[in-house]
Structure formats: C-alpha cells, structure tokens
Design an enzyme around this catalytic site. Structure first.
Site, PDB file in Angstrom:
ATOM      1  CB  THR A   1       0.953  11.256  -0.364  1.00 28.21           C
ATOM      2  OG1 THR A   1       1.908  10.596  -1.179  1.00 28.21           O
ATOM      3  CG2 THR A   1       1.533  12.540   0.163  1.00 28.21           C
TER       4      THR A   1
ATOM      5  CB  CYS B   1      -0.867   0.049   1.248  1.00 27.54           C
ATOM      6  SG  CYS B   1      -2.020  -1.298   1.350  1.00 27.54           S
TER       7      CYS B   1
ATOM      8  CD  GLU C   1      -0.844  -6.342  -2.547  1.00 33.99           C
ATOM      9  OE1 GLU C   1       0.080  -6.179  -1.726  1.00 33.99           O
ATOM     10  OE2 GLU C   1      -1.973  -6.732  -2.225  1.00 33.99           O
TER      11      GLU C   1
END
Lengths: 845, 543
Positions: free
Chosen positions: B402, B399, B433
């Site tokens: 920001t 994951c 991913e």
C-alpha cells in the site's frame, strides 16, 4: 500437575476441533502448560528483522490491547500530501466509464516520443522558434530519434539527416544542441532508462541493473520431470521431424518434375514421329532456335564459382545437339549418373524441354546428392514406386555398398584450369588465351580449355573488346565457310560449339611455353589487328590452335602427371596401339578412308574416350603402386588393353546412343535379333553408325581437320587392336575385320571389363547406356537384366573374383570373347580389389 | 582496518563505526539509539553521515549531521569485522564503498588466476572451522580422504570443482565475485556440494533445493553467525533464483543497496519519501525530487518534463483490464509480459518501499493487481500486489504494497482480501511469498485473525452439540493456507489441549477485540464485483 508428563498428540488439520468460549471452560488453565505441544509456526520474516524494536513493540501492543495503539504502530517515513500544483498539472476531468475498463492490446503503443522536453530545451526551442518552425513535440521527436538511433556511439550529422525528416537547417541546429547536451549528460542517454544487463555477465551484481531476462534457463517446474535435457531432446526431435518433412516434400517435387520431364520427352518423340522428323532436322532447328533465345554469356575472365563454369558448360552441351541423336531421356539419365561429381546447380537441366529455374534445381537436387544414411531409404522408396514411376529404369539408383559423397562446392575446382586460389592447379595451359578452331576455321578470341563431363574438352569463351578483331584474325588465308558475320550470334555459337570441343592438343604445352603475359585480363583499349598479330607471333600472346598429331600423339598431353612408374610403358603401348590403329585403318580401308567418316561429334566421343583412358591409366598406376604388384609387361599390357577396352566400350556405348536415333527402331531390332545378345546391339549400333557416317562422310578431308580426325581414328580403333595384343584369344581378329561383331565384342568387352573393373563410375555409365539401349527395343528384356545385375554388384563383392565369375555367365554367357577378356583381367584382380574401394570415392566425388 | 585512515580529520568517524545517534521517536521525544555509520559524504563543507539505527528497520535510516552523533560513545569497527563476520546483528555488516572497490580489484585478480589457497583461508582459526565442512563435503567429491588440514582438503576439493564446471565460466566468475565480496573463500566451500550436484543434474532449481537441504548441516557446521550461513546456503552466487519476487538472502547486498538513493518521489498529489533503495536510473538519484506520472508511473527528472509528458500521456488508469469495481475502488490486472514498461515502473516504485523485493529479473512471470481509487482526475493508484502466474509453492502474492499515503487506512487488508478472493476463484489456497516484512506480517496476521475469528464466531451450535471445525475446513473456506491458519490460531492462542483433544477457545478479550476491529473495517471486497477468470498459465507456452 502430574499431567505435565502427558504428551499431546500432534495437531491434525483434518480433525474437527470443537469451539469453546473460555467462560464455558473454567478449568482450562489447568491444561495451559500443555499447549506448548503445538509446534510454533515460523512467522515468515527474516530473523534479524523479527527482532526489530518497533515490530516487537507493535506485536506486544497488539497482544496486550487486542489492537494497535496509534503510538505503537511501526513508524514510517512521512509522506506529504496535497501538492499544490497538482490541479494544474493534471488538468481535465476523467469520467468513469460505466463498464469495466478493458484495454485493447495495442492501444498502448502510441507514437509519442519518449523524450520529454525540459526547461533547458524549452529555452532552446523558443529561441529556435524565432528562426524556424519547430514545436516542442517536434523537437522531442527529433531528440527521441537521435537518442534511439545512437547506441554507444553518437549519431553523426549525416546519419541524423537520414534519421530525421526535417529540413537540414533545423536538423543541424537540433543536432548540435543535442550533441552538446549529450556530452554534458551524466547518464549515457538523455532518456533515462533502467540499466540493462550486459551480455558478458559482468553486470550480475550491479545493483542498478534490473529486469534481467530470465530466458537463459528454461523454466522447468520442480514437480515435473521435464528437465532441460528432455526439453532439448524434444527440440531436436522436432527439428529432425521437420527436416524429414522438408526432404519428403522435396522428393515429391523431384518425382513430379521427373514425370513432367518424361511426359514432355514422350510428347516430343510423338510429335517428331508424327512429323515425321526421322532425320531430326526439325529438332535441330528447334534447338537452334532455342539457342537463339538463350542469352549470350559473357564469361568472366576468371570464373568466380564452379557452378558458373558448369552452367556454361551445360550451355555448350545443349548446343551439341546439332544432331540430336541423343534423346532427352539420355540427358536425364546422364544427369543422374554424373550428379555426384558436380555441384547441384550444374545439373544439366537445360537440356530438358522444360525450363527450371536454378533455385528449383538446387532444391531438387538436394535429396539425391545428400550423403546422409537415410538417402538410402529414399532410393529404396523410389525403387518401390518404380511401377508407377515414369522414369522407370532410367531413374538413378544407388548401389548398395557404394558411397556417394555430396558435391563439395567449396573445392570443386580441383581442375587444372581453375586458378590456384580456388584450389585448382592453375595450369598455364588452361588459361584464357587466343584460340582458333579447325573445323570452322577461325579464331574464337579468348577462350580456355577444360575437360568437361565424359572427357569432353570444352572451351570457355571470354568476351573481350578484342573479339571483333579476333574474328578476323586468322593466320590462315583459307576462307572459312561457316563463319557467320555476326560475331556473337548464338546461332553461330551453336555452330561453332560443336567443333569447339575438339582440341586438347597434347603438344601445346611444349609449343607454347608459359609466356610472361598470358591474356588473362582483357586489355580495355581496342588494339590494332596487326598489333595483335604481332603480339601473337612474337609469342607475347598465347594463341592456341589444335595441332595435327605428328609423332607423339597422345602421350604428353594426356598424361599431365608424370612420375608414374609405367609412364614410358604406357606411352609405348599407346604408340603401339597407334600403329595398330593405323593398320586397322588400313584394313578398314574397304570403307572409304575411315579417317574421314568421323563427324565432329564422333570426334568428341573420341575425346571422351581419351580422357577416360587417361583416367583409367591413372587409376591403374595408382592401383599398382598400392598393391605393390610387380608391373610386368603383360600386366601393363593388360591394363592398357583394359583401359582401351573400356574406352572403346565407352565409345561404343555413346555411339550406340547416336545410332539409337539415327536408325529407325526396326533396323535396330533386326540387329538385336541377329546378334542375340543385348550387348551386341551396341556394337551393331556402332557399326551402323560408322557405316552411316562413312556413307554420309563429311567432305572435309583435307587440311587440318583431316589430321585431327586421323589422329582420332587410330585411337578409336585402338581397343580392338590393342586388346588383341595381350590376349590372343580375344576379339582381335574380329575387331580387325571391322565387322559388326567386332564392335559387338568391344561392347561386350566393355561389359565384362566394367564388371570386372568394378569402378562404379564406369559401371554406372554402362548401366546408363544399357538402359538407353533397352528403351527403344521392346525385346530387350535381357538388356534390362544385365544392367541390374551389374548394378547390384557392389565393389566389395567384386573383391571375390568368384562372384564375378558366377555373374559373368549370366550377363553374357553367349559371348566367349567376353569371357576371354575377363580372364585377361582376372590377372589384375588383386590390384583391382585393393583399389576398388578407393576408386569409388575418387570416381564419384 | 588500515583503510580507515581516509576520513581521519579530527574525529575518525568512518563506515562501520557505531555510536548513539539522536532521533525523535513517535512521541517526539529525543532518544539516542545505537546506530552504525554506513556512509559519509560531504555537502558544501559539512559532513553528513548515513546512519542505520540498530534494531530499527532500515526504512528509518537517514543522513544526519555531525551534531546528532554522540562522539563520546563512538565504537570503532572491530578488527574482525574486516572478514565478514556478521555477528548476528542485523545490518551490522561494516562495509564501505571504498572496500567495495578493493574487493572488485580482488575479484579481478582472482578471476584472472585460480584463487590462491593462501588467500582463501585468511586465519588459522578459519582453517579449523572449515575442516569439518570439507570432510563433510568430501564424500560428494571423488577425493574422500580425510584431510589433515583445511589447506589439504581444499586442495583436494578444488580441482574437482573446477573440472566439472569449467564450461560454466560465467558461473565460476560469479562464484568468485561472491567469494570476494565476502572477503574469504568460505562461501566457495558450502556452495560446492550444490555445484557439484548441479553439474550432475543441471538445473538451478535443483541446486537451490540441494542447498536448502544442506543448509542445516552447513549452519551447524559453520561457526559463523546465522546471517553468514544463510549467505552461504541461499546465496547462489551467480544469480538469484528465478522464481518469486523477494530475496531472502543478502548475498547480493551491496552497500549501495543498503542506502536509500532517492530522496523524494512526487506521485500525483503526493510526495513520498522512499524507504529503501530502488534501481531507478542512476542519473536520477541525485535529484531532489523524482517525478512520476501518476498513471503510467514513468519517471521524469523535472516538473517541466512531467508537464510535457502529461501532454502526451493519455492514461487515466493503470493500463490493464479492470477486473473489480465497487464504489471508487477498482482493481486492474496487468500482465508483466504484455505490459513491461508499466510493470517495470510499478516495480521500481514498489521497491522504494519493499526491502526484500528483487528486481533482478524481468516481470514476465508476474501478474500485477493494481488497486485504484477513483476521483474526477482518474483512477489513482493506492497499492498493488503482484502474483506469479504459476507458483510452485502456493504463493498467491509475491509483493504487496500500500503506498505510504494510503497506509493505515485499511487498504492493505483490502489488498490481502482481494488476493484471497482470487485464490477462492481459482479454488486454491495461497500464502504470501516469504520473507514477510514487519508491516506485512502485522497486516497478514491481522487479516488472518479477523478472517478466522469471523468464521469461528459465526459457527452455530449444531443439534445442541458444540460447534466444531477442522483446520482444513477453515483453510478451504478462506483460501488461507493451512500453515497460516495454524500459526494464526497459535498466535491468537486459540488452540488448547483439553481433556485429550485439541479445542479452540475464544476468550472474551479476543471476541471483544475482534468485534471492535471489525467495526472499523468498513472497506471490504465484494466477491460479486469481481470479474475474474483464472487462466491456466501452465498450458500456455509462455507466461
């Protein structure tokens, strides 16, 4: 544009691609249509999201302008900055360390409470502060503990007081406040926590459950072939290996302690030899002193565990060494031979000179009582190290083909004296009741009888408040010479215990019918002596006293289980043997009344014998039933004779044990030489023992004890006489003339009989005894041989009488009498064969 | 839809209705995009509607008042919508909490008894659809007979499943639960081959593979729209796969998770409006503001609690090792196993802004790289990315986020750059991913483009020859996975087929655009400031 039909090659990632500027390739557009040959790569986004309005707009904007325009960006919910209270909230400066920050592993574990005070709490704390001392942090800690102390159910005030260290008043205030607040709180806890998964799996789809453990399935990598199955196999292998290591360690310990034991035994023998303690007075003294040190057991009225019993039994056994004829080595051996029958804890380690703690014992026993297949390996290995194994031939060996079952502590109480709740019969005859002894004539107080190892009858004594009264309770006015003034002194205990093993009155059950109030529980209030007497006399209390055998000496008591087909027959046979015994008694009259020659110990041996007989008969009756063998008279006779043979052999063997120590080596060697056969030594020993005891005959010839011994005598002599009855070619004449050879015959009969019988237990006993035999006499090489051959005969092999026949000459080729006896037994071979395997289990477990 | 009658006061606006809803666009102009009502609630006598703007990202979903709804164009949910026909439109699943309740009742019913066949096949039409599948399935099952009807085929197939899996009662249960959330048993059938095989090979991973393998088939066989087929293929009903951090299937999509549950989060000097659902403790979801400790990310219900907490919390930086520092930018590495509390708090916060992030499993197999910006108060979190300790699929990022206040200032690219720097140290190529979010895709494409263009523009002619480079070389230099290089080259339209070979062409637009972009990109990772030694996690017993 015919080039369109041209098929482009696949893009090769390892092929160099020349890099051009577009301006250098003016004709590039001509080839543009072919570009589609390169497969379109997926974006990696969810399909439906890919089509989202803002994204498409942004992408196209980027492609058009080469960069994002401000109004083409993907809109996101706004974030607000510059919170006004930030400065006050996060006070202080933090100076950047020069070095990179490296966190210490456990520096994060602060002892700070997880609970944070809210404004409601603050008001409460401020209010509370007026009354007592409390800080916000302290309050938080208290709530924290209360919260963490309660799961589904709230902590109660009592628990809270235990949880919290503050003074009670404060605890109560905070607790009340907390319980009130907790009740109104929506989420389960005042410390908000992310929902945990539930064990039952019902929370799989609860969106608020997070961070589930992923330990349920082992993580296996896709590209490796270690799946769960092999993982489990490895786990199993590891467990097995570690188990093997444990077992080996335990074996090591066992062997070490064996060695220790032997060294100590040797030391004792040497010391005694140096003393010289041939009469073993010193030994007796030492043992008596040791007994003094031993704690007096207060036996629970109903023993809770069998191991408890056995420990007590061992205690008594140890005291049997008033005359320490038995060496420690014998004891060790015994332990091994009997171990499968008893719980690990009960292994009679007490007898050894070194003190073991029971825990050690347990572990020590573990491998040998283990029934698992690899225990065979262990026994094999112990055989391999026999050369340096100090125990040598004493060591317990497993017989091939013999099944050894682990002791079953859960149902070891298959005895008549064990209460039904523990799996026993709960025979009323074996309840605790008042018990008197004959030899030191006195009342013991509460005791119960049970059959111990080798058929010994043991008395478990129970301590009650009435003991003192019981001591003086004796219906017989005759003074008791041995009664010591200290009722519970261990010394006296040791004295009495020798004779305690005397009883087993067969008629007792008929004489003392089950009274309504057996004294199973001691009455707490001390009772008047006369009261007790009255109770006893009116049969309200059972009082057990050994009885003289009058008419029906052995039948009833020794055959508790009726319904055997040959019951009456056995009884008659027994009575006959009795008469034979009495006749033999008459004949042995050359010696001064053989009835009196028996010491208490010999009497005990006799008891063993009786028990063994009983067992044998039991077996045989079963055997008969199983084999559907028509029980002819001769057969029964033969059986009886065999039984008695064995019994006598048992006796002979045990007598030998006693003589081993009684006699100097020299005399024994003479005997060995005289007879030539090893087995004869036993008989000779017996004879010597008899002779010795007869010369040093005990003086109590009158009164009841005489009666008991007389009752014993015929039975003892039974074997010879009885075996004479069915098989005339047997040792009858010799046995009747109580010469040493007669006993030798008995002993040989024992050998042959046990070989033919192939009841492993007895064989083992024999082996043990023979081994004992071979210890003192250096010349008895053959003696060593015999037990081995015997031991090597597996019960299955004995099914073939041929094998037995083949082996028999080897064993005792010299003795024709033995052969005869064996012939006699050959008749019941089929029955024997059928039972051989069954009895194995019965005997050993 | 008989259940609809709940909110029928004057106008029947219920869950599943579609109608244009007024919203302001970025230029603050009014627009009326079509929206779906996901939920209705009443606050002090006023009805509020949770709307999802169709073809807009979920993060823009919001509670609106009735006056923003264009009632004239109200569309009621189609009858068919009751059975979960997802007609390909994103987020179009009409469902309501109320129905959820009903479904859970169904679940109870069905788990108590074996699912009745009548129920599993609601309409004759469905039956026809399932037939081909059942026949397709049947070779795997011991009863290969071609069934004359779906009923029969199911009857033949069903016992086998139950038999082979009776010991996995829990999974059976889950299977059922997923089955009922969908309303039909169709899911049972596609998952069956997987389950069958699972019984044979006994591994979840295996099963996922199998199912993925089966996916195209079932998708082609299945009439139902793509989303549904995805459900059936990827939606291992029992539990999501244990690797990775993102969910690509929505099989676990509860209506609850489709709605934002936290109104506002105060973190440090920022107030953030969450974009998506996050499983913070449920009792905290009703708060107007959820307070987070800026450094340990602990969630607190009130400002008072936060104040109290700050007296006890002495962290001034993420509780990990600082492995990078240049200027005010630092990176901290946090082990998801060793520092669970922080990792979980971070995940909870991140979930507020990451739609596909899953918090189903614990954080143990992840490392968290938290980027901070230093000021006198401490090291403030700017963003983070997580990374599997061991990835079987070359993922170097699980994951990545920001935080909204720092977005669109180059921090995202900095995070991405850092993740590739780590891969470079490891000597591996990596890829994020999947699935990527919209913002993720844009950021990554931008990063890849700039990185690749940087290399291509730096290529110097070599002995007067045209400079050339292979895709593998680009991949090695950048640690960007080969596929991503190709897709970027494609996206930038750089690959051309010219005179029998592929060439890379740099247009003026591209070059200019790149140069402009690089001028703006002043935040860069300096590899010299990275102090990182990769651990070989495969050699450790645990993560």
């Amino acid at each position: 544009m015919s080039k369109l039909s041209f098929r482009a090659r696949a893009l090769d990632a390892s092929k160099p691609l020349p890099v051009f500027r577009c301006e250098d390739l003016p004709d590039l557009h001509e080839y543009a249509s072919i570009n589609r040959a390169v497969p379109q790569m997926p974006t990696g986004m969810e399909k439906e999201e890919e089509s989202e309005h803002h994204l498409q707009r942004a992408i196209s904007a980027q492609q058009v302008y080469g960069e994002k325009r401000d109004n083409m960006v993907i809109p996101v919910p706004e974030a607000e900055c510059n919170i006004t209270h930030y400065e006050s909230l996060y006070p202080g400066e933090f100076k950047m360390p020069k070095q990179l920050i490296h966190i210490q592993p456990f520096s994060l574990d602060t002892e700070q409470p997880d609970y944070d005070l809210d404004s409601e709490d603050e008001t409460f704390v401020n209010k509370l502060k007026k009354k007592m001392e409390i800080t916000a942090l302290q309050f938080e800690e208290m709530i924290d503990r209360l919260e963490k102390g309660s799961g589904q159910q709230l902590v109660s005030l009592q628990e809270a007081k235990l949880l919290l260290k503050e003074d009670d008043e404060l605890i109560k205030e905070v607790f009340d406040y907390w319980s009130r607040k907790r009740k109104t709180c929506k989420g389960g806890s005042l410390i908000p926590n992310v929902k945990q998964e539930k064990r039952d799996g019902s929370s799989t789809s609860d969106p608020y459950v997070a961070f589930r453990r992923r330990t349920e399935k082992m993580q296996t990598r896709k590209n490796r072939k270690n799946d769960e199955a092999s993982y489990e196999k490895m786990l199993k292998l590891r467990r097995d290996l570690s188990r093997a290591v444990t077992i080996l360690e335990m074996i090591k310990r066992r062997e070490k302690s064996k060695r220790e034991l032997l060294h100590l035994t040797l030391e004792i023998v040497e010391k005694r030899n140096a003393m010289p303690d041939f009469g073993s007075e010193v030994m007796a003294e030492a043992l008596a002193q040791r007994a003094l040190v031993k704690p007096v057991y207060t036996i629970p009225i109903i023993p809770l565990s069998s191991s408890n019993q056995y420990r007590h039994q061992d205690h008594l056994d140890m005291k049997d060494y008033k005359k320490p004829e038995k060496t420690e080595a014998v004891r060790t051996k015994r332990k091994y031979e009997k171990k499968p029958k008893i719980t690990p804890l009960s292994a009679p380690q007490h007898s050894g000179p070194s003190v073991f703690n029971p825990k050690d014992l347990n572990q020590y026993d573990f491998p040998s009582s283990d029934e698992e297949p690899f225990s065979q390996i262990h026994s094999g290995s112990s055989e391999a190290e026999e050369e340096n194994d100090p125990d040598g031939c004493y060591a317990f060996r497993r017989k091939a083909g013999c099944q050894y079952y682990a002791s079953r502590p859960d149902q070891s109480g298959n005895w008549p004296w064990v209460s039904p709740s523990e799996g026993g019969l709960g025979d009323p005859r074996f309840r605790y009741c008042l018990t008197s002894l004959n030899m030191p004539r006195r009342c013991l107080g509460l005791a119960r009888r049970r059959v111990g190892r080798g058929g010994r009858v043991l008395l478990d004594r129970a301590h009650t408040d009435l003991d003192n009264i019981c001591q003086s309770l004796d219906s017989d006015p005759e003074p008791e010479p041995l009664a010591s003034p200290l009722p519970s002194s261990p010394l006296r205990n040791s004295n009495t215990s020798t004779s305690e093993t005397n009883t087993s009155d067969p008629a007792s059950s008929s004489h003392f019918p089950t009274s309504p109030s057996p004294l199973s529980s001691s009455s707490p209030t001390p009772m008047d002596l006369s009261q007790i007497l009255l109770n006893i006399k009116s049969c309200r209390w059972r009082h057990f006293r050994p009885r003289t055998l009058s008419h029906h000496p052995l039948g009833g008591g020794d055959l508790p289980r009726r319904g055997f087909r040959d019951f009456s027959r056995t009884v008659s046979a027994l009575t006959r043997t009795l008469s034979g015994g009495s006749s033999s008694q008459n004949r042995t009259g050359s010696a001064p009344t053989p009835a009196n020659v028996f010491t208490a110990e010999q009497y005990q041996q006799h008891q063993e014998q009786l028990a063994l007989m009983q067992k044998q008969q039991l077996e045989q009756s079963q055997q008969q039933q199983q084999a559907n063998n028509p029980a002819t008279t001769t057969n029964t006779q033969a059986l009886v004779s065999k039984t008695l043979d064995q019994a006598s052999a048992q006796f002979a063997a045990s007598a030998l044990v006693t003589t081993d120590q009684l006699l100097a080596f020299k005399s024994k060697e003479e005997l060995v030489l005289a007879s030539g056969v090893n087995g004869v030594l036993a008989g000779a020993g017996v004879f010597k023992g008899l002779h010795l005891s007869s010369t040093t005959a005990a003086l109590h010839q009158t009164n009841q004890s005489t009666h008991t011994t007389t009752s014993a005598t015929p039975t003892f002599l039974q074997p010879s006489s009885n075996s004479a009855t069915p098989s005339p070619a047997n040792a009858v004449p010799t046995s009747l003339t109580s010469t040493p050879s007669a006993h030798a015959a008995a002993a040989l009969g024992l050998l042959g009989c046990s070989a033919a019988n192939a009841t492993p237990a007895t064989t083992q006993v024999l082996i043990g005894n023979n081994i004992c035999l071979s210890v003192p006499s250096a010349t008895s090489l053959a003696g060593r041989h015999i037990p081995r051959t015997l031991g090597n005969v597996p019960p299955s092999a004995l099914k073939l009488s041929a094998t037995t026949n083949l082996q028999m000459p080897k064993v005792s080729g010299a003795s024709s009498m033995d052969m005869g006896s064996r012939d006699n037994h050959d008749e019941d071979k089929p029955a024997l064969n059928s039972i051989a395997d069954n009895t194995v289990a019965m005997e050993v477990t | 839809m008989t259940k609809m009658a709940d909110n029928t006061s004057s106008v029947e606006i219920v869950e599943g209705c579609r109608l244009p809803v007024l919203r302001k666009n970025q230029e603050h102009e009014d627009e009326w995009p079509l929206a779906e009502i996901l939920s209705v609630k009443e606050v002090s006598g006023r009805k509020l509607y949770y709307v999802h703007y169709i073809d807009f990202n979920k993060r823009l979903d919001e509670w609106v008042t009735a006056d923003r709804l264009d009632m004239k164009k109200l569309q009621f949910p189609k009858k068919e919508a009751k059975t979960p026909t997802k007609n390909g439109l994103p987020g179009s699943r009409p469902s309501s909490p109320e129905r959820e309740v009903r479904k859970s009742l169904d679940l109870n019913l069905q788990s108590a008894t074996a699912p009745s066949r009548g129920k599993t096949l609601p309409t004759p039409k469905r039956k026809v659809e399932t037939v081909p599948l059942a026949t397709q399935v049947s070779p795997a099952t011991p009863v290969p007979s071609l069934p004359s009807s779906a009923e029969a085929s199911q009857a033949s197939v069903f016992p086998t499943v139950r038999e082979t899996n009776t010991f996995k009662s829990r999974e059976d249960h889950d299977q059922l639960s997923s089955l009922t959330t969908n309303g039909t048993a169709r899911r049972l059938i596609p998952s069956q081959p997987g389950r069958k095989r699972k019984a044979n090979c006994g591994g979840t991973d295996e099963m996922i593979k199998v199912l993925q393998y089966n996916n195209p088939q079932s998708a082609s066989v299945f009439l139902p729209p793509p989303e549904d087929s995805q459900d059936s293929s990827d939606g291992i009903p029992s539990a999501p796969r244990m690797t990775g951090s993102l969910v690509s299937d929505r099989s676990h999509d509860d209506i609850v998770t489709r709605m934002k549950n936290i109104e506002c989060i105060e973190l440090g000097r920022h107030r953030l409006k969450p974009w998506y659902f996050s499983p913070y403790p449920q009792e905290l979801t009703t708060l107007p503001i959820l307070y987070l400790c800026e450094f340990c990310l602990k969630y607190l219900k009130s400002l008072k609690c936060l104040q109290r907490h700050l007296t006890k919390c002495n962290l001034r930086h993420p509780p990990g090792n600082e492995i990078y520092r240049k200027g005010t930018i630092s990176f901290f590495e946090i082990d998801g196993r060793k520092n669970k509390t922080y990792s979980q708090n971070l995940c909870l916060l991140a979930k507020c802004f990451l739609d596909h992030k899953t918090l189903y499993y614990d954080t143990d197999p992840f490392l968290f790289y938290v980027m901070t910006e230093y000021d006198s108060k401490g090291f403030h979190i700017v963003g983070y990315f997580s990374k599997e300790k061991e990835s079987t699929e070359d993922y170097n990022v699980a994951c990545i986020l920001t935080l909204p206040p720092y977005q669109r200032r180059g921090y995202g690219k900095l995070l991405i750059e850092f993740s590739y720097e780590l891969s470079k140290v490891e000597g591996k190529t990596g890829t994020p991913e999947k699935p990527l979010s919209d913002l993720g895709l844009l950021s990554y494409r931008s990063y890849w483009s700039q990185t690749i263009l940087e290399i291509l523009m730096d290529l110097k002619p070599d002995n007067g020859e045209r400079p050339q480079i292979t895709i593998n070389e680009i991949s090695e230099i950048t640690s960007v996975k080969k596929e991503d290089v190709i897709s970027t080259l494609q996206y930038l339209n750089l690959i051309n087929y010219y005179k029998g070979q592929y060439i890379l062409t740099l247009s003026e637009d591209i070059v200019d655009g790149h140069e402009r972009a690089m001028q703006k990109r002043h935040l860069r990772i300096d590899p010299k400031c990275l102090h990182f030694t990769p651990k070989d996690w495969s050699k450790r017993g645990k993560w």
